[in-house]
Design a protein around this motif. Structure first.
Motif, PDB file in Angstrom:
ATOM      1  N   VAL A   1       0.870  -1.182   0.000  1.00 17.62           N
ATOM      2  CA  VAL A   1       0.000   0.000   0.000  1.00 17.62           C
ATOM      3  C   VAL A   1       0.902   1.225   0.000  1.00 17.62           C
ATOM      4  N   VAL A   2       0.647   2.142  -0.941  1.00 17.52           N
ATOM      5  CA  VAL A   2       1.380   3.404  -0.984  1.00 17.52           C
ATOM      6  C   VAL A   2       0.452   4.471  -0.418  1.00 17.52           C
ATOM      7  N   ALA A   3       0.787   5.014   0.758  1.00 14.65           N
ATOM      8  CA  ALA A   3      -0.054   6.017   1.414  1.00 14.65           C
ATOM      9  C   ALA A   3       0.796   6.851   2.358  1.00 14.65           C
ATOM     10  N   ASN A   4       0.274   8.026   2.700  1.00 18.64           N
ATOM     11  CA  ASN A   4       0.957   8.923   3.641  1.00 18.64           C
ATOM     12  C   ASN A   4       2.396   9.209   3.201  1.00 18.64           C
ATOM     13  N   GLY A   5       2.614   9.207   1.894  1.00 19.85           N
ATOM     14  CA  GLY A   5       3.940   9.520   1.362  1.00 19.85           C
ATOM     15  C   GLY A   5       4.965   8.428   1.542  1.00 19.85           C
TER      16      GLY A   5
END
Length: 434
Positions: free
Chosen positions: A50-54
């Motif tokens: 998961v790519v999230a919050n940079g």
């Protein structure tokens, strides 16, 4: 997402895993006010990114909602839990640095534990098979743990949290049981028991173990939205997959109910995640597999390397004959089609629409393992669109030939394609209002 009495959504991989479930889960958590995410089966043999919050997160056993401060996370009774991996993953993903993370996760007291002996046995069993018969296990001990569960000498989280002397005795008996079958395995019993004593203290101090069935029931009754995330993929299901080249649990929709104690009547949505082409890790049948430059191109552009194993994935054209079967079993209400952009530069794209065996048209996939080698695939060809789709955010703005491809898939499996992934970033998603 749905009315309060059907406020459980299930998200499943519709192929052989690695479909890009993490991205869709991330979108749903962000946009559909998901209150609870729950894992129902498998163990740390699954993996998604998961790519999230940079930043990029790699999950194998943790529910994806752990990165959302508003989400509670459940590891259900159907999951087999490797506590070494659990704590290691929390540390690796920086979760331990976040304030109050322990108040947002619960492990079922009824979940079974994965021990080092299970991993060793997994490897020994695989090593004993001839090359063509190897299952392609991840050697994480998942299958042997489920075997212990069915053999009824498995050890549950509740056993660890109760009397430690009794737990130790059960563990010693389990090791002895496996040593009789595999005399060459070496287990440092005292060392592993020492680790479990530490885990036990951590679990108790952080209050991480509980009655997940009752918790989810209460959440549902108070109108909260629950998202169940399946691991692996439907074509790896122990019953409906390409047996014996399958996982050791039910990775179809039924596993969501039995793995969490959620009634089928609570499920309002079943979302199937489908890659725009087909991939598989390890051995096992793969009728549309490509051994030419197209296969290499899919592997290279798609960066097809397993999150859990680091193994290169085998690649081929999408198999709609198997996808239709997957939809039949799971009753998908929506499809998320991922990695469509990987096909942007292919002049010709094929899809499998039927199988023949010994000249006979098949209406269902072969149930017998050896029959797969003799399957003839019927393909339909499409002209490629040869245009980038990565920046597109509206379905109508996709190239016409691309829309023809999507429409054909939708018509063939008779399930609406609601989400379309066109890039690795979380924003690279087209959402169609159906």
């Amino acid at each position: 997402m749905t009315s309060s009495n059907k406020n459980v959504s299930v998200l499943l991989g519709a192929q052989w895993g690695d479909e890009g479930k993490g991205k869709i889960i991330d979108y749903l958590i962000e946009n559909h006010k998901i209150n609870v995410t729950a894992r129902c089966q498998g163990g740390n043999n699954a993996g998604h990114t998961v790519v999230a919050n940079g930043r990029k997160y790699d999950f194998h056993i943790l529910p994806s909602g752990i990165i959302s401060p508003t989400c509670f996370n459940v590891i259900g009774n159907g999951v087999v839990v490797n506590l070494d991996a659990f704590f290691s993953e929390l540390a690796h993903n920086g979760i331990l640095d976040e304030s109050g993370w322990e108040k947002r996760i619960m492990i079922s007291s009824e979940a079974h534990l994965v021990f080092g002996v299970h991993s060793q046995v997994d490897g020994r069993q695989e090593d004993s098979l001839a090359a063509k018969n190897k299952i392609g296990t991840t050697n994480r001990g998942i299958g042997p743990t489920y075997s212990s569960k069915c053999f009824r000498n498995g050890i549950r989280v509740a056993d660890l949290m109760a009397d430690f002397n009794e737990f130790s005795e059960k563990y010693r008996r389990l090791v002895e049981h496996y040593k009789k079958q595999f005399p060459s395995i070496e287990v440092n019993v005292e060392e592993e028991l020492g680790r479990f004593k530490v885990h036990r203290q951590k679990l108790a101090d952080l209050k991480l173990v509980g009655d997940t069935v009752g918790f989810i029931h209460d959440q549902r009754n108070s109108g909260k939205q629950v998202l169940i995330e399946g691991a692996n993929g439907a074509l790896l299901d122990i019953d409906f997959g390409t047996y014996p080249y399958v996982t050791s649990s039910n990775s179809t929709v039924g596993g969501a109910c039995t793995g969490l104690g959620v009634p089928p009547t609570a499920v309002g949505n079943v979302i199937g995640v489908v890659k725009a082409y087909q991939t598989r890790v390890g051995t096992g049948p793969f009728p549309t597999e490509l051994f030419d430059s197209d296969g290499e191109k899919l592997q290279s552009i798609g960066k097809e390397v397993g999150v859990t194993t680091g193994r290169k994935r085998r690649c081929g054209w999408i198999d709609l004959f198997l996808l239709r079967r997957s939809a039949m079993i799971n009753g998908y209400t929506a499809i998320a089609l991922t990695k469509l952009d990987i096909l942007d530069t292919f002049p010709t794209i094929k899809v499998a629409v039927g199988y023949k065996l010994n000249g006979q048209v098949l209406t269902s996939p072969p149930a017998q393992a050896n029959a797969w080698e003799k399957v003839e695939v019927e393909y339909k060809e499409f002209e490629g669109w040869n245009q980038p789709t990565v920046g597109v955010r509206k379905y109508e703005e996709l190239p016409e030939k691309c829309r023809v491809y999507i429409q054909f898939i939708e018509d063939f499996i008779k399930v609406p394609i609601v989400y379309i992934g066109v890039g690795a970033e979380r924003e690279s998603l087209i959402v169609r209002q159906k």
